[in-house]
Design a protein around this motif. Structure first.
Motif, PDB file in Angstrom:
ATOM      1  N   ASP A   1      -9.467  -3.573   8.968  1.00 13.90           N
ATOM      2  CA  ASP A   1      -8.157  -4.220   8.884  1.00 13.90           C
ATOM      3  C   ASP A   1      -7.762  -4.494   7.434  1.00 13.90           C
ATOM      4  OD1 ASP A   1      -7.901  -4.197  11.639  1.00 13.90           O
ATOM      5  OD2 ASP A   1      -8.528  -6.293  11.883  1.00 13.90           O
TER       6      ASP A   1
ATOM      7  N   ALA B   1      -6.895  -1.130   5.950  1.00 14.53           N
ATOM      8  CA  ALA B   1      -5.649  -0.609   6.519  1.00 14.53           C
ATOM      9  C   ALA B   1      -4.441  -1.278   5.873  1.00 14.53           C
ATOM     10  CB  ALA B   1      -5.632  -0.797   8.037  1.00 14.53           C
TER      11      ALA B   1
ATOM     12  N   TYR C   1      -4.753   3.272   9.834  1.00 13.46           N
ATOM     13  CA  TYR C   1      -6.069   2.954  10.374  1.00 13.46           C
ATOM     14  C   TYR C   1      -7.077   4.077  10.111  1.00 13.46           C
ATOM     15  CZ  TYR C   1      -9.663   1.703  13.778  1.00 13.46           C
ATOM     16  OH  TYR C   1     -10.851   1.394  14.381  1.00 13.46           O
TER      17      TYR C   1
END
Length: 94
Positions: free
Chosen positions: A54, A57, A64
Motif C-alpha cells: 500500500d 502503491a 498495485y
C-alpha cells in the motif's frame, strides 16, 4: 509511526540488539515488531507485506502491480545478511 518510535520499541524490548536490527527505510507504517527467525537466532524487524505494498502503491500513483514488483525485486529480494527484515503475509479470517 516514526522511525524514532520503532527505535524506542526496540530499545525497550531488545536493548542488546538495537544496533544490529536492520530497518527498512520508508516502511515505518508497515512495521509490526521484531521476531526471532530461529531458536536463539538473531532478531529481525518484521513488516506487513500488505501495508508495504500500500505504501509503495501510493508512491506509484495507485499502481498495485508495480508496487508488488518493486517490493519483490528491490526490497524483499535484497538480502543483506541474517538480519534482513522480513515482510509477513498476515492471516485474515473472512
Amino acid at each position: 509511526m516514526t522511525r524514532e518510535d520503532i527505535v524506542a520499541f526496540i530499545e525497550q524490548e531488545a536493548p542488546d540488539d538495537i544496533n544490529e536490527i536492520l530497518l527498512a527505510d520508508g516502511f515505518e507504517d508497515a512495521f509490526l515488531g521484531i521476531a526471532e527467525m530461529t531458536w536463539h537466532g538473531p532478531l529481525v524487524a518484521v513488516y506487513s507485506r500488505e501495508r508495504a505494498i500500500d505504501i509503495l502503491a501510493s508512491q506509484f500513483d495507485g499502481d498495485y502491480d508495480e508496487a508488488v514488483e518493486y517490493l519483490d525485486f528491490n526490497v524483499t529480494g535484497a538480502y543483506v545478511g541474517e538480519r534482513t527484515p522480513v515482510f509477513a503475509l498476515m492471516f485474515s479470517k473472512s
